[in-house]
Motif scaffolding. Structure first.
Motif, short mmCIF file in Angstrom:
data_model
loop_
_atom_site.label_atom_id
_atom_site.label_comp_id
_atom_site.label_asym_id
_atom_site.label_seq_id
_atom_site.Cartn_x
_atom_site.Cartn_y
_atom_site.Cartn_z
N MET A 1 -38.11 -12.31 -3.98
CA MET A 1 -36.48 -12.57 -4.07
C MET A 1 -35.98 -11.72 -3.06
O MET A 1 -34.83 -12.38 -2.72
CB MET A 1 -36.46 -11.58 -5.52
N THR A 2 -36.67 -10.87 -2.46
CA THR A 2 -36.10 -10.11 -1.36
C THR A 2 -35.52 -11.39 -0.39
O THR A 2 -34.57 -11.07 0.56
CB THR A 2 -36.80 -9.03 -0.89
N LEU A 3 -36.81 -11.94 0.13
CA LEU A 3 -36.26 -12.80 1.48
C LEU A 3 -35.47 -13.78 1.12
O LEU A 3 -34.62 -14.14 2.05
CB LEU A 3 -37.79 -13.59 1.59
N ALA A 4 -35.37 -14.43 -0.14
CA ALA A 4 -34.28 -15.12 -0.27
C ALA A 4 -32.75 -14.55 -0.22
O ALA A 4 -31.90 -15.10 0.10
CB ALA A 4 -34.46 -15.85 -1.51
N LEU A 5 -33.00 -13.33 -0.67
CA LEU A 5 -31.68 -12.56 -0.63
C LEU A 5 -31.07 -12.38 0.81
O LEU A 5 -30.19 -12.54 1.12
CB LEU A 5 -31.86 -11.41 -1.39
#
Lengths: 930, 108
Positions: A1-5
């Motif tokens: 999730m963090t990367l996409a964020l």
């Protein structure tokens, strides 16, 4: 999730500056800083894993069928780039806050910038190659918007277009390369592709893949011969140049080189293509930079040169060279971004970027001058600064090469030479701008230091240059190690970041470069004179003329096919039809089939000859339109006779009545059209048309012979067997129309009604000149309604109507039916209009033909629906024999009602068409266009 | 007979196509009419040429194929509607452009 964020934060954040710009410029800039700041925080949270050597991958399925997933990847290389993109992004936002003038729409600028940031982060963090392509194209588009930000300036628009054309074109090549890669590997996920290096290199398509991918890389990173777009992109606001054209976007190309390194490198082809391109670019850029009087022009060519250096390092194809390349990417980003910002400050404070006018600024802005001088020294590769370290590594690597055999000395020579020029132009940047006498003819005088916070980004970057240069082991070593090992895809060989390696050859090369650079700069005026004498290659002019030539060529090609001449279109279509159907006809081994032909009888022969003669006469006399029309009616009559001759009485009757209506129609319209056709076609055109027409005739004849002489199976047996028992009629043609294929007929009468209404709409409001005389200049007869015709027509009307009723009623069993009866009725009524005039007839025959045609369609449709009431499918017919006293047994079929609908529609539509045409000539004096 | 029929069709088609390629609307309409004659005759002949056996039950021992006849019958009527529509378009063009050139080029 963090990367996409991390990727999607700036994408969504695009809205922030647009929403906040109304609350002030500082707030707008602060809001814009939010996404990269949060992104940096998220990145920092992940740094532990990355520095431990882990590869983070996060995947969401998207379009799995084509191998496209929303998957992101974070490893050392991606981490380093993400850090650069967001870190320098933050500084650029702060800088731009003070750079942009009050009249520039700031919200738009920051929105574009965030859009670009999202695209760039997407490129470096994508795990899926197709996803990366998506972001890759997005960087091209957003950089187009940023370069063209000052859209009122022609240079900005043209520069933006050029950048888009070059990088976008390269992107297409890259897409093709990526698709091939996916084809070879069987997956677009980077992990799979990077692991399949041996498979890719052994594949027969490897050279194609490599060339396509390199095209994408070289266009994006402004490598020779695609470098010309970068100097023209300098029309962009300087923050854009600092961000896109030094630190990030142009690095996307070399990023891809690094990313694809494990998959594509380690072949001779890679070595030669990449290293030679890098070498040429390195030298050309460094050389040209010296002669640019424009401050940003100098920096642009210097950027090209440094990108060439990085490319060359990747081309050298050793692990240490890759380490040096990654190191130089970091260093170049820091010193070049700060130099661009300094150039922007100077432009901002003096109003010009011409180094022949900006001199001696040391006295006016010592603070900025100090910063710029440190950064320029880093660019030149002066010891104790970061540029020196990576340049030393570069020199060392050039000496290790043996691939060129006896010519291996060329690489260090080129490297040293480029170093000489690089020192010379850096020296020029320092000496010309800050010393070298007094300012000359500045638009803004006297210049002074910029706002305090405008210098902060420059200070931070210059501090980084110094820190890395002085204490590499404590600053950059960790980041370099992790990003370089992610690049080469494995462990790194030993390397040292020490400043002092002892007295060795690379150091000697550095010294030569420094001394040579000073000497070259000392002799600059003679060099400038010599450079002025070189032929000028204006890339913009060449590009624009190439684009224009392309557009012109495309236009001419289009005109070749499409010149707005309907005649030509028709000819093309006919030729196409002839070729496609003629091709298959020629495939027949024998045109004539096995079935014997029937003998010819005299009467038929004469009829056929008459028909052909009349058709030819129509063509021959087509310029005298009335005669041609008469000839055409002869053709129609003989066609009717042909139907009668070959056992089709229904067709003969229909053809005959339609013929009458058609000729009346043609005569009516001929009244308004010119009577004669002028000679227009050239003889050549006539020959062409004759050839086309001749081949069309041949084709149809051939087809007819081929079909008619071959055996034939028909489904007629079904209709013949069921016509009486199922449809209750002996006239099979009529039963097919109103029963078996009733649905078709319903459609056809509907079309007829629609045509009638459409014609009404077209004629409504039409005004035409009514001619006073006929074609030969004779006035019309005064007697518009001859007595004989009037009287005869009135006698004929009841007879004709009676016949049409008869024909209608018997249609189910004998030739006749709704179509024919309707046409006969229409003809009888038209005769009244002819003989007695529209007005006279309309007074006595008050029927709106719209309603008549509509009622016909409704009756036919309702009859069909009626069968639904009894649980049968649509348009099922039924019949009953009813005994009527005196008359006898009479058959009543529901199909008769359907035929009534057909009858009414035909009458309505035909009269709608003809009376409306007739009305055109009523109610106005001859020769008057009322 | 079949050969004669085929030749007649060919002549009709050629005449129609040549007229359709002319530059003025009226000859084009004439050509279209000629071509539709040819097409109708061609479709009709797909049921083969029969002499003296109309598809009326009880009139003969053998019957001609009624299906192409039924199709051609409606084709003739629709052909009339099409001719009428094209003609009115030509009239409209004459009214709006004062020219009967197919490309709407003025005469003056």
């Amino acid at each position: 999730m963090t990367l996409a964020l991390i990727v999607f934060l700036p994408l969504l954040g695009c809205l922030l500056p647009l929403l906040t710009v109304r609350y002030g410029r500082s707030l707008c800039a602060l809001a814009t800083m939010l996404p990269p700041a949060i992104g940096l925080f998220l990145l920092w949270r992940l740094s532990g894993d990355v520095f431990a050597g882990k590869v983070l991958v996060q995947t969401w399925p998207w379009l799995e069928q084509i191998g496209l997933n929303l998957s992101f990847r974070l490893d050392g290389l991606g981490f380093m780039f993400a850090l650069l993109i967001q870190g320098i992004g933050l500084l650029v936002i702060l800088y731009a806050r003070y750079y942009l003038s009050k009249s520039d729409p700031m919200g738009r600028f920051f929105a574009y910038l965030l859009l670009f940031m999202a695209a760039m982060l997407g490129v470096v963090l994508s795990e899926n190659l197709l996803l990366m392509m998506f972001f890759w194209e997005m960087t091209s588009l957003s950089s187009f918007l940023l370069i063209g930000y000052w859209s009122h300036s022609t240079d900005a628009r043209k520069g933006a277009r050029m950048a888009l054309a070059v990088t976008g074109g390269g992107g297409l090549a890259l897409l093709a390369g990526v698709l091939l890669l996916g084809h070879i590997v069987g997956s677009y996920e980077l992990s799979a592709v990077l692991a399949a290096g041996d498979l890719i290199r052994a594949h027969s398509l490897y050279p194609v893949v490599l060339v396509l991918v390199l095209l994408g890389v070289f266009t994006k990173s402004a490598q020779f011969p695609f470098h010309f777009w970068l100097p023209h992109a300098m029309a962009a606001p300087t923050p854009v140049s600092a961000y896109l054209h030094s630190a990030t976007m142009v690095k996307a190309g070399v990023f891809l080189l690094a990313r694809m390194y494990p998959a594509l490198a380690d072949t001779d082809l890679w070595f030669f293509l990449v290293s030679i391109t890098g070498m040429i670019t390195l030298l050309l850029g460094a050389f040209t930079a010296l002669f640019k009087h424009d401050l940003k022009g100098l920096l642009a060519y210097s950027t090209i040169s440094h990108l060439g250096l990085i490319t060359l390092l990747f081309g050298l194809d050793t692990k240490l060279a890759a380490v040096a390349a990654v190191f130089h990417i970091i260093n170049h980003a820091t010193f070049k971004a700060s130099l661009f910002m300094a150039a922007g400050i100077i432009d901002h404070e003096t109003g010009t970027r011409d180094m022949r006018r900006i001199n001696g600024l040391w006295r006016f802005m010592p603070h900025t001058a100090t910063l710029a001088m440190v950064a320029a020294s880093a660019m030149a590769g002066v010891p104790l600064l970061n540029g020196f370290l990576s340049k030393e590594m570069f020199f060392t690597e050039t000496l290790q090469q043996t691939q060129f055999g006896n010519f291996s000395w060329v690489i260090p020579l080129v490297a040293t030479l480029a170093g000489v020029f690089s020192v010379a132009y850096s020296l020029r940047f320092i000496h010309d701008v800050f010393f070298n006498g007094k300012p000359f003819n500045l638009p803004k005088y006297p210049p002074h230091e910029p706002p305090r916070y405008m210098k902060v980004p420059v200070e931070i970057l210059v501090a980084l240059c110094l820190l890395v240069g002085l204490a590499p082991a404590f600053t950059v070593a960790g980041l370099l190690a992790v990003s370089a090992s992610a690049t080469v895809g494995g462990d790194l060989p030993y390397y040292s970041l020490a400043i002092w390696h002892g007295l060795n050859l690379p150091l000697a090369m550095s010294v030569v470069a420094l001394v040579g650079g000073v000497l070259v700069y000392a002799g600059r005026s003679r060099l400038y004179n010599w450079y002025e004498g070189l032929p000028v290659l204006d890339a913009k002019l060449m590009f624009e003329s190439a684009v224009q030539a392309l557009v012109r060529g495309a236009g001419q090609f289009t005109l070749l096919l499409e010149n707005a001449s309907l005649q030509r279109y028709l000819a093309w279509m006919l030729v196409a039809a002839l070729l496609t159907s003629g091709f298959w006809l020629l495939q027949l081994p024998e045109l004539r089939g096995d079935v014997a032909m029937t003998p010819i009888d005299g009467v038929t022969l004469v009829g056929a000859l008459m028909l052909m003669a009349a058709a030819l006469a129509t063509v021959l006399w087509h310029r005298q339109r009335l005669i041609a029309l008469v000839m055409l009616s002869v053709v129609g009559l003989f066609v009717a006779l042909a139907f009668a001759r070959f056992s089709a009485p229904d067709l003969a009757l229909t053809q005959l009545s339609v013929e009458v209506v058609t000729i009346v129609l043609l005569m009516l319209s001929l009244f308004f059209l010119p009577r004669r056709t002028p000679v227009e076609s050239s003889s050549l055109r006539q020959v062409r048309d004759l050839v086309v027409a001749g081949f069309a005739g041949l084709l149809v004849s051939g087809l007819a012979v081929a079909v008619l002489t071959r055996p034939y199976e028909s489904i007629a047996g079904f209709f013949l067997a069921n016509s009486k028992t199922g449809g209750g009629g002996t006239n099979v043609v009529n039963v097919i129309l109103v029963d078996f294929r009733g649905y078709d007929t319903l459609g056809e009468v509907t079309v007829l009604a629609i045509a009638g209404i459409a014609i009404y709409a077209l004629i409504d409001g039409l005004r035409l000149l009514t001619p006073v005389t006929d074609a030969n200049g004779r006035p019309w007869a005064r007697d518009a309604h001859p007595l004989m015709l009037v009287n005869l027509s009135r006698v004929i009307l009841p007879l004709a109507l009676m016949i049409s009723v008869y024909i209608f009623l018997r249609g189910h069993n004998l030739p006749g039916g709704g179509f024919i009866a309707g046409l006969i009725t229409a003809v009888a009524l038209i005769l009244q209009y002819f003989a007695s005039g529209v007005q006279w007839t309309a007074e006595r025959w008050r029927i709106d033909y719209h309603y008549l045609a509509g009622a016909g369609v409704i009756i036919a449709g309702l009859t069909g629906l009626g069968s639904l009431l009894f649980g049968y499918p649509f348009l099922t017919s039924t019949f009953e024999y009813v005994g009527i006293p005196l008359v006898g047994k009479v058959e009543l079929a529901s199909a008769l009602l359907f035929d009534l609908g057909v009858y009414l529609t035909v009458v309505g539509a035909t009269l709608l068409i003809l009376t409306n045409l007739g009305k055109l000539s009523v109610g106005r004096n001859a020769g008057e266009a009322s | 007979m079949e050969l004669l029929y085929a030749i007649t069709l060919g002549v009709l088609t050629s005449c129609g196509v040549y007229l359709m390629l002319r530059a003025r609307t009226f000859p084009v309409v004439l050509g279209l009419t000629l071509l539709s004659y040819a097409v109708n005759l061609f479709l009709f002949a797909m049921g083969r040429l029969a002499t003296g056996m109309p598809a009326i039950l009880g009139e003969a021992r053998e019957y001609a194929d009624p299906l192409p006849q039924a199709l051609v019958l409606t084709a003739i009527v629709i052909g009339f509607a099409m001719t009428a529509y094209v003609l009115v378009l030509a009239l409209r063009a004459q009214g709006e452009l004062e020219s009967d050139h197919v490309d709407g080029k003025g005469d003056h």
